[in-house]
Design a protein around this motif. Sequence first.
Motif, PDB file in Angstrom:
ATOM      1  N   GLY A   9       0.930  -0.988   0.130  1.00 27.27           N
ATOM      2  CA  GLY A   9       0.594   0.067  -0.449  1.00 27.27           C
ATOM      3  C   GLY A   9       0.558   1.201  -0.140  1.00 27.27           C
ATOM      4  O   GLY A   9       2.215   1.774  -0.031  1.00 27.27           O
ATOM      5  N   GLY A  10       0.094   2.495  -0.105  1.00 26.35           N
ATOM      6  CA  GLY A  10       0.914   3.868   0.063  1.00 26.35           C
ATOM      7  C   GLY A  10       0.105   4.781  -1.201  1.00 26.35           C
ATOM      8  O   GLY A  10      -0.799   4.322  -1.510  1.00 26.35           O
ATOM      9  N   SER A  11       1.020   6.102  -1.261  1.00 28.99           N
ATOM     10  CA  SER A  11       0.173   7.194  -1.777  1.00 28.99           C
ATOM     11  C   SER A  11       0.357   7.137  -3.561  1.00 28.99           C
ATOM     12  O   SER A  11       1.412   6.832  -3.954  1.00 28.99           O
ATOM     13  CB  SER A  11       1.311   8.241  -1.349  1.00 28.99           C
ATOM     14  N   SER A  17      -0.647   3.378 -11.370  1.00 24.83           N
ATOM     15  CA  SER A  17      -0.947   1.408 -11.445  1.00 24.83           C
ATOM     16  C   SER A  17      -0.455   1.454  -9.395  1.00 24.83           C
ATOM     17  O   SER A  17       1.145   1.688  -9.070  1.00 24.83           O
ATOM     18  CB  SER A  17      -0.051   1.037 -11.938  1.00 24.83           C
ATOM     19  N   GLN A  18      -0.325   0.487  -8.809  1.00 25.22           N
ATOM     20  CA  GLN A  18       0.336   0.220  -7.962  1.00 25.22           C
ATOM     21  C   GLN A  18      -0.016  -1.296  -7.881  1.00 25.22           C
ATOM     22  O   GLN A  18      -1.164  -2.477  -7.580  1.00 25.22           O
ATOM     23  CB  GLN A  18      -1.156   0.421  -6.371  1.00 25.22           C
ATOM     24  N   LEU A  19       0.497  -2.130  -7.179  1.00 24.76           N
ATOM     25  CA  LEU A  19       0.970  -3.781  -6.676  1.00 24.76           C
ATOM     26  C   LEU A  19       0.270  -3.786  -4.597  1.00 24.76           C
ATOM     27  O   LEU A  19       1.349  -3.692  -4.213  1.00 24.76           O
ATOM     28  CB  LEU A  19       1.333  -5.011  -7.623  1.00 24.76           C
ATOM     29  N   ARG A  68      -9.955  -2.524 -14.855  1.00 20.55           N
ATOM     30  CA  ARG A  68      -8.270  -2.177 -14.288  1.00 20.55           C
ATOM     31  C   ARG A  68      -7.777  -3.091 -13.061  1.00 20.55           C
ATOM     32  O   ARG A  68      -6.269  -2.563 -13.303  1.00 20.55           O
ATOM     33  CB  ARG A  68      -8.959  -0.029 -13.292  1.00 20.55           C
ATOM     34  N   PHE A  69      -8.665  -3.557 -12.434  1.00 17.64           N
ATOM     35  CA  PHE A  69      -7.308  -4.346 -11.642  1.00 17.64           C
ATOM     36  C   PHE A  69      -7.494  -5.717 -12.067  1.00 17.64           C
ATOM     37  O   PHE A  69      -8.394  -6.675 -12.828  1.00 17.64           O
ATOM     38  CB  PHE A  69      -8.388  -3.977 -10.106  1.00 17.64           C
ATOM     39  N   THR A  70      -6.409  -6.411 -11.230  1.00 17.63           N
ATOM     40  CA  THR A  70      -6.067  -7.864 -11.600  1.00 17.63           C
ATOM     41  C   THR A  70      -5.906  -8.849 -10.385  1.00 17.63           C
ATOM     42  O   THR A  70      -4.699  -8.378  -9.759  1.00 17.63           O
ATOM     43  CB  THR A  70      -5.307  -7.937 -13.229  1.00 17.63           C
ATOM     44  N   ILE A  71      -6.992  -9.728 -10.053  1.00 18.45           N
ATOM     45  CA  ILE A  71      -6.391 -10.665  -9.619  1.00 18.45           C
ATOM     46  C   ILE A  71      -5.793 -11.265  -9.854  1.00 18.45           C
ATOM     47  O   ILE A  71      -5.918 -12.403 -10.660  1.00 18.45           O
ATOM     48  CB  ILE A  71      -7.202 -10.806  -8.201  1.00 18.45           C
ATOM     49  N   MET A  84      -3.029  -2.978  -9.071  1.00 18.90           N
ATOM     50  CA  MET A  84      -4.314  -1.508  -9.741  1.00 18.90           C
ATOM     51  C   MET A  84      -3.060  -0.676 -10.894  1.00 18.90           C
ATOM     52  O   MET A  84      -2.301  -0.156 -10.540  1.00 18.90           O
ATOM     53  CB  MET A  84      -4.845  -1.082  -8.243  1.00 18.90           C
ATOM     54  N   SER A  85      -4.268  -0.833 -11.711  1.00 20.21           N
ATOM     55  CA  SER A  85      -4.304   0.017 -12.761  1.00 20.21           C
ATOM     56  C   SER A  85      -4.985   1.414 -13.092  1.00 20.21           C
ATOM     57  O   SER A  85      -6.090   1.200 -12.342  1.00 20.21           O
ATOM     58  CB  SER A  85      -4.136  -0.253 -13.792  1.00 20.21           C
TER      59      SER A  85
END
Length: 126
Positions: A9-11, A17-19, A68-71, A84-85
């Motif tokens: 997590g984070g900003s 995007s974030q993983l 937008r998201f891929t699990i 997450m994109s």
Amino acid sequence: QVQLVESGGGSVQAGGSQLLSCAAFNYDVTTNVACMGWFRQAPGKEREGVAVIAGDGDTEYADSVKGRFTISKDNAKKTLYLQMSSLKPEDTGIYYCAAKYAARRNCGTRDDFDYWGQGTQVTVSS
């Protein structure tokens, strides 16, 4: 006892995007009834299901994150991921990893999982 530990997590700025990762301990990720998912809770709102992955690899997403998201899941590493994109400010919240043992027909984004991580904050700024 089952333990789920989130990280990543984070900003991030909108459009970025974030993983997120979730390491599972004492949980059999390889069984065909392994059902794992990601939930999130925005400030002042109820917790909602974001994405789930069943033991057979089948996935389900909330309408708000489709495309937008891929699990995904790495069985060898016993780790669940959420890529997450195209992030939006409304994606801001605490993201929780969750798990249970359930057949595919009972593996959905309902908030009825047995095991939960501690949560990781994701903040998307405009």
